[in-house]
Design a protein around this motif. Structure first.
Motif, PDB file in Angstrom:
ATOM      1  N   GLY A  47     -13.052   3.952   8.751  1.00  0.00           N
ATOM      2  CA  GLY A  47     -13.720   4.650   7.657  1.00  0.00           C
ATOM      3  C   GLY A  47     -12.849   4.943   6.462  1.00  0.00           C
ATOM      4  O   GLY A  47     -13.327   5.454   5.462  1.00  0.00           O
ATOM      5  N   ARG A  48     -11.562   4.620   6.530  1.00  0.00           N
ATOM      6  CA  ARG A  48     -10.688   4.890   5.397  1.00  0.00           C
ATOM      7  C   ARG A  48     -10.737   3.743   4.404  1.00  0.00           C
ATOM      8  O   ARG A  48     -10.927   2.593   4.769  1.00  0.00           O
ATOM      9  N   GLU A  49     -10.526   4.057   3.123  1.00  0.00           N
ATOM     10  CA  GLU A  49     -10.430   3.037   2.098  1.00  0.00           C
ATOM     11  C   GLU A  49      -8.963   2.816   1.752  1.00  0.00           C
ATOM     12  O   GLU A  49      -8.175   3.745   1.770  1.00  0.00           O
ATOM     13  N   PRO A  50      -8.580   1.587   1.414  1.00  0.00           N
ATOM     14  CA  PRO A  50      -7.201   1.347   1.020  1.00  0.00           C
ATOM     15  C   PRO A  50      -6.893   2.056  -0.302  1.00  0.00           C
ATOM     16  O   PRO A  50      -7.755   2.140  -1.183  1.00  0.00           O
ATOM     17  N   LEU A  51      -5.692   2.591  -0.434  1.00  0.00           N
ATOM     18  CA  LEU A  51      -5.280   3.318  -1.632  1.00  0.00           C
ATOM     19  C   LEU A  51      -4.045   2.674  -2.231  1.00  0.00           C
ATOM     20  O   LEU A  51      -3.234   2.091  -1.522  1.00  0.00           O
ATOM     21  N   GLY A  52      -3.905   2.856  -3.527  1.00  0.00           N
ATOM     22  CA  GLY A  52      -2.682   2.450  -4.183  1.00  0.00           C
ATOM     23  C   GLY A  52      -1.577   3.442  -3.859  1.00  0.00           C
ATOM     24  O   GLY A  52      -1.835   4.579  -3.448  1.00  0.00           O
ATOM     25  N   VAL A  55      -1.687   6.783  -5.945  1.00  0.00           N
ATOM     26  CA  VAL A  55      -2.781   7.658  -5.520  1.00  0.00           C
ATOM     27  C   VAL A  55      -2.445   8.313  -4.192  1.00  0.00           C
ATOM     28  O   VAL A  55      -2.679   9.515  -3.997  1.00  0.00           O
ATOM     29  N   ALA A  56      -1.864   7.546  -3.272  1.00  0.00           N
ATOM     30  CA  ALA A  56      -1.510   8.088  -1.961  1.00  0.00           C
ATOM     31  C   ALA A  56      -0.451   9.182  -2.083  1.00  0.00           C
ATOM     32  O   ALA A  56      -0.548  10.230  -1.441  1.00  0.00           O
ATOM     33  N   GLU A  63      -2.066  17.770  -0.982  1.00  0.00           N
ATOM     34  CA  GLU A  63      -2.335  18.333   0.350  1.00  0.00           C
ATOM     35  C   GLU A  63      -1.247  19.292   0.803  1.00  0.00           C
ATOM     36  O   GLU A  63      -1.510  20.282   1.464  1.00  0.00           O
ATOM     37  N   ARG A  64      -0.022  19.016   0.422  1.00  0.00           N
ATOM     38  CA  ARG A  64       1.099  19.849   0.856  1.00  0.00           C
ATOM     39  C   ARG A  64       1.461  20.943  -0.144  1.00  0.00           C
ATOM     40  O   ARG A  64       2.404  21.694   0.070  1.00  0.00           O
TER      41      ARG A  64
END
Length: 97
Positions: A47-52, A55-56, A63-64
């Motif tokens: 269900g995950r999409e690939p990210l650049g 962006v990651a 998040e941190r």
């Protein structure tokens, strides 16, 4: 006195390729239309999409709760400090252009 020059290896190969293409067109082999380019997003099985990479990294920092420093963020802005730490004998004698 032959008016038609003899064909060499490259010329013979071109002629054979042209003949093969013409024969394929007559037999109906070949593509009728070009394949359509994929424009949708790719979903992985989990269900995950690939990210650049950028962006990651941005998502990870968010998040941190990390914040990228805005002031003195470039190497050139800190050049004197870096130079003093790396080569103290050169510290006062350089200037940025």
């Amino acid at each position: 006195m032959n008016a038609v020059p003899e064909l060499s290896g490259v010329d013979l190969a071109r002629q054979a390729l042209l003949a093969a293409r013409e024969a394929a067109k007559k037999n109906g082999a070949g593509r009728a239309t070009k394949p359509k380019r994929r424009t949708g997003t790719t979903l992985r099985r989990d269900g995950r999409e690939p990210l650049g990479l950028g962006v990651a990294i941005t998502m990870m920092m968010t998040e941190r709760g990390l914040v990228a420093p805005a002031a003195d963020g470039s190497v050139l802005a800190q050049w004197e400090t870096i130079l003093a730490a790396a080569a103290p004998e050169l510290a006062g004698g350089t200037s940025r252009r």
